[in-house]
Scaffold this active site. Structure first.
Site, short mmCIF file in Angstrom:
data_model
loop_
_atom_site.label_atom_id
_atom_site.label_comp_id
_atom_site.label_asym_id
_atom_site.label_seq_id
_atom_site.Cartn_x
_atom_site.Cartn_y
_atom_site.Cartn_z
N GLU A 109 47.96 27.14 37.45
CA GLU A 109 48.87 26.34 38.25
C GLU A 109 48.07 25.77 39.41
O GLU A 109 47.82 26.46 40.40
CB GLU A 109 50.04 27.20 38.76
CG GLU A 109 50.90 27.79 37.66
CD GLU A 109 51.80 26.78 36.98
OE1 GLU A 109 51.78 25.59 37.37
OE2 GLU A 109 52.53 27.16 36.05
N CYS A 153 52.27 22.82 46.29
CA CYS A 153 51.72 22.05 45.17
C CYS A 153 52.72 20.99 44.74
O CYS A 153 52.35 19.96 44.15
CB CYS A 153 51.37 22.96 44.00
SG CYS A 153 52.72 23.99 43.41
#
Length: 510
Positions: A261, A295
């Protein structure tokens, strides 16, 4: 600060490693420094390779016991962990804010996400389904089943010190795996507080130590050992693209599995048929929330020329009203960046924006005076840029929002897709055809695509992750539990004959 730590019994008595009790560590001292006021919250001695080996040995041994516990019973343990976290939500949320700098509402929201993830996993523990397939051979039954995988390594970043671990831990636990957590060195106290609560649940249920473990240490002594360790079949790593490339290569070299990720450079398309008020509110939260250190933060706004000026002015007006300060104080909407290095990175990016021909429309200053003298507080920045500027293709982990123009919806989608990252994306429109084009095969190439909501705030019910340099990993929701298990195809012959597949004949007198 003292009240928060005392409420969680975190004033003393913890170290940088353990799997149910603390292991004395011999490494250098590591400090957790609050970005709010620069005070040291806590200290640990980092683990060395010796303590790392103790943690992994314990996790490997515990796996042999935990995998034999029925999955619904494992689910009940996760339920108890979730309930324990629910009782400590306010204290844990405050610790997240204290150590990370995000506002209290976001800190408590992150703890709630962990609680929700536990609830989700409890239900999933009774739905670890395999398929039954029809065999081409008469008198045969063929099916697939899923077995626990083994110890799982989880490497998390500072910006979500609770949620990302829980995505992995709650699902990994119901799948029968043990977990070894290497949290960010910037937010390790939150990790230790969580495991201290969870360990009590395992003790109350007479379960062995090592099912949930933590180890904090240097990049190679602990981090490198973790990703190279063949006893750990799966590594889940959250961080920068550069970190993911490093982890992915080393895990692949030993033929291990990885969930990556990584970076996001997320865009919102605003069309002439958008509800501008809705879009402004979504962009504001996406770009300013967690001080732009998600993110999933909104970093790019791709606005049609007909609405660009109105949208820019509305965003500037909204940014002027954002209270910046102590995230533990009610009413604050933006706290500090994680440290001065993050502030320096933001300032370098702003310099690059102007050198490449962009214009700063608002903000971007380092704040000073009083609490701001920590050097970690900034005003969020809005910049007018071109989509072909190199800085726009790079993720800067800070509250910088790039505004750019487009003429056609196809061009807007191309701008959305032209960056190397591919995490989350959004479009604001009331035109069904524009929305469907954005969601089509020729639309957004990101792992998440939203219509009339922002890029941040993914729910646990859907698989989270992205494409391209975001790493391709998926966590939470959907069928990602399969990643934490090993698939086995089984065939049973009950016929008394031995027919071969594909009609092959291999007759011999015996």
């Amino acid at each position: 600060m003292d009240v928060i730590l005392e409420a969680l019994d975190m004033k003393t008595g913890y170290t940088a490693a353990g799997g149910g009790s603390w292991i004395p560590c011999r490494g250098d001292e590591l400090e957790s420094v609050s970005p709010i006021d620069g005070r040291v919250i806590g200290r640990v001695r980092k683990a060395t390779r010796k303590e790392y080996e103790q943690v992994v040995d314990q996790a490997a041994t515990a796996f042999h016991h935990w995998r034999m516990v029925p999955a619904p019973v494992r689910g009940d343990i996760v339920r108890q962990i979730g309930d324990a976290m629910r009782r400590r939500k306010s204290e844990l949320g405050a610790l997240v804010s204290l150590e990370n700098g995000k506002i209290l509402a976001e800190g408590e929201g992150e703890v709630q996400e962990m609680i929700d993830m536990a609830d989700f996993a409890v239900g999933q523990s009774r739905m670890l389904y395999g398929l039954s397939m029809h065999s081409e051979r008469p008198g045969h039954r063929m099916y697939e089943q899923w077995h626990p995988l083994g110890p799982v390594g989880v490497i998390t970043a500072f910006n979500f010190p609770v949620a990302v671990w829980s995505w992995n831990a709650m699902i990994g636990l119901i799948c029968g795996d043990t977990l070894i957590w290497k949290p960010s060195s910037k937010t390790f106290l939150t990790a230790l507080a969580l495991l201290k609560i969870a360990w009590q649940i395992f003790r109350d249920n007479d379960l062995p130590e090592g099912i949930l473990s933590v180890v904090i240490g240097d990049r190679e002594d602990v981090g490198g050992a973790l990703i190279d360790d063949s006893r750990i079949p799966l590594i889940s790593a959250t961080g920068s693209t550069a970190m993911g490339q490093h982890v992915g290569k080393r895990v692949a070299a030993r033929l291990g599995r990885s969930i990556l990720e990584l970076g996001g450079n997320n865009a919102v398309i605003v069309t002439p048929k958008a509800d501008l008020d809705l879009a402004v509110r979504a962009i504001l939260f996406g770009a300013v929330g967690t001080a732009g250190q998600r993110c999933t933060s909104t970093r790019r706004v791709i606005a049609h020329r007909d609405v660009f000026d109105r949208l820019a002015q509305a965003l500037i007006q909204a940014y002027r009203q954002v209270p910046i300060g102590d995230p533990l104080v009610d009413g604050t909407l933006m706290g500090p960046l994680i440290d001065r290095q993050a502030v320096d990175t933001m300032q370098l990016a702003i310099q690059q924006i102007t050198s490449e021909g962009g214009t700063i429309l608002w903000g971007g200053r380092v704040l000073a005076g009083g609490l701001y003298d920590t050097g970690t507080y900034v005003s969020p920045c809005i910049a007018d840029v071109r989509p072909d500027m190199p800085i726009v293709a790079r993720e800067t982990f800070a509250p910088i929002l790039y505004l750019m123009r487009y003429d056609t919806i196809a061009a807007a989608i191309d701008i959305n897709n032209q960056v190397p990252q591919g995490l989350t994306s959004a479009i604001f429109t009331t035109d069904l055809r524009e929305a469907e084009q954005f969601l089509s095969h020729a639309g957004s190439d990101h792992g998440i695509a939203n219509v009339n909501l922002g890029t941040s705030g993914a729910e646990i019910g859907g698989a989270f992750g992205g494409e391209k340099e975001t790493g391709g990993g998926r966590e939470a929701g959907s069928d990602v539990w399969k990643t934490y298990m090993r698939r086995q195809t089984a065939t049973i012959n009950w016929s008394g004959q031995l027919p071969l597949a594909q009609g092959i004949r291999f007759d011999v007198k015996i």
